[in-house]
Design an enzyme around this catalytic site. Sequence first.
Site, PDB file in Angstrom:
ATOM      1  CE1 TYR A  50     -14.477   2.991  -8.280  1.00 35.69           C
ATOM      2  CE2 TYR A  50     -16.876   3.062  -8.157  1.00 35.69           C
ATOM      3  CZ  TYR A  50     -15.678   2.431  -7.875  1.00 35.69           C
ATOM      4  OH  TYR A  50     -15.687   1.255  -7.182  1.00 35.69           O
ATOM      5  CG  ASP A  99      -2.254   0.712   0.920  1.00 31.92           C
ATOM      6  OD1 ASP A  99      -3.326   0.085   0.999  1.00 31.92           O
ATOM      7  OD2 ASP A  99      -2.202   1.919   0.599  1.00 31.92           O
TER       8      ASP A  99
HETATM    9  C1  AKB Z   1     -18.777   3.694  -4.282  1.00 36.51           C
HETATM   10  O1  AKB Z   1     -19.766   4.046  -3.634  1.00 36.51           O
HETATM   11  O2  AKB Z   1     -18.153   4.437  -5.045  1.00 36.51           O
HETATM   12  C2  AKB Z   1     -18.315   2.265  -4.170  1.00 36.51           C
HETATM   13  C3  AKB Z   1     -18.881   1.406  -5.243  1.00 36.51           C
HETATM   14  C4  AKB Z   1     -20.340   1.164  -5.315  1.00 36.51           C
HETATM   15  O3  AKB Z   1     -18.156   0.915  -6.058  1.00 36.51           O
HETATM   16  N1  AKB Z   1     -18.670   1.740  -2.891  1.00 36.51           N
END
Ligand code: AKB
Length: 317
Positions: free
Chosen positions: A145, A37
């Site tokens: 993301y 890490d």
């Molecule tokens: C987030 O909330 O970004 C994560 C996921 C759902 O991947 N916990």
Amino acid sequence: MKQKEYILIIGALGQIGRELTDELRERYGKENVLAADIRPKEDVSFEKHPYIQLNVMDKVGLENLIAENKFTQIYHLAAMLSASGERNPQAAWALNMESLLSILDLSVKYKVEKVFWPSSIAIFGPDSVKQNCPQQGVTEPTTIYGISKAAGEYWCKYYFEKHGLDVRSVRYPGLISYTGAPGGGTTDYAVDIFHSAVKGEKYTCFLKKDTALPMMYMHDAIRATLELMEAPAEFLSVRTAYNLSALSFTPKEIYEEIAKEVPGFEIEYVPDFRQQIADSWPQSIDDSVASKDWGWKPAFDLEKMVKDMLQNIEVYP
Ligand code: AKB
């Protein structure tokens, strides 16, 4: 105990990494699982050792580590989650994508046998099916993301098909665990709420009370990960990432379950920018392909999880 594995876990101090490291060490022996890490070794308690400080964006350092050790498996867990990613999109993209591509490349080059990389329900978007969202269908994520996880899934499939790399993945829902804080996700409220409850504080929830999301207790998530990694390769029909399901609940539902155990616990709802992210995701997931291919079945329902969390929780320092 199984022999002959040497496993690297990158992101070993994160929410998943902490528990996955312990479980892998149970199975394969402490010395055969190297935790890595970004934190300096001196700051990491002795029970986490063997440990190495690693910045996964340091390509030279990463290559040296993999070249010098004959790892049979790599778990690459380092990532920036949905809410933090929206605060810093360029950094999220760089971390989430560049590190995955380095790991895939180096795993081929140094003949790592198996790689695990987590995807997420964040690959789905507002046009995805809301209830029992299927394995295949519209994704169109709206967070950086989610976009990085969707692209990453295709990279994993590409490396499997073009290079024969045995890379495996699941789309985790929100994960709930008692060993410490999650970091920067939209589903984090479902962990934070327990900390307020045991401290005797009112909880201020950043999502509306009726926002249902797919969730899973960490015990189930760890078991799913290891069951997938241990499944015979010929059983696996999905080389992007498997849908995975366990629970679906709203902030109000988890609050009411906790309040049964912690009388007088209070909550208020003050939604922020994370509400929009939550609204873009499915409310529940169809994981029938994972069940069929490698026998996935969750063990914890909401009531059982709440009781177990309250018994074991280590309050944030
Ligand atoms: C987030 O909330 O970004 C994560 C996921 C759902 O991947 N916990």
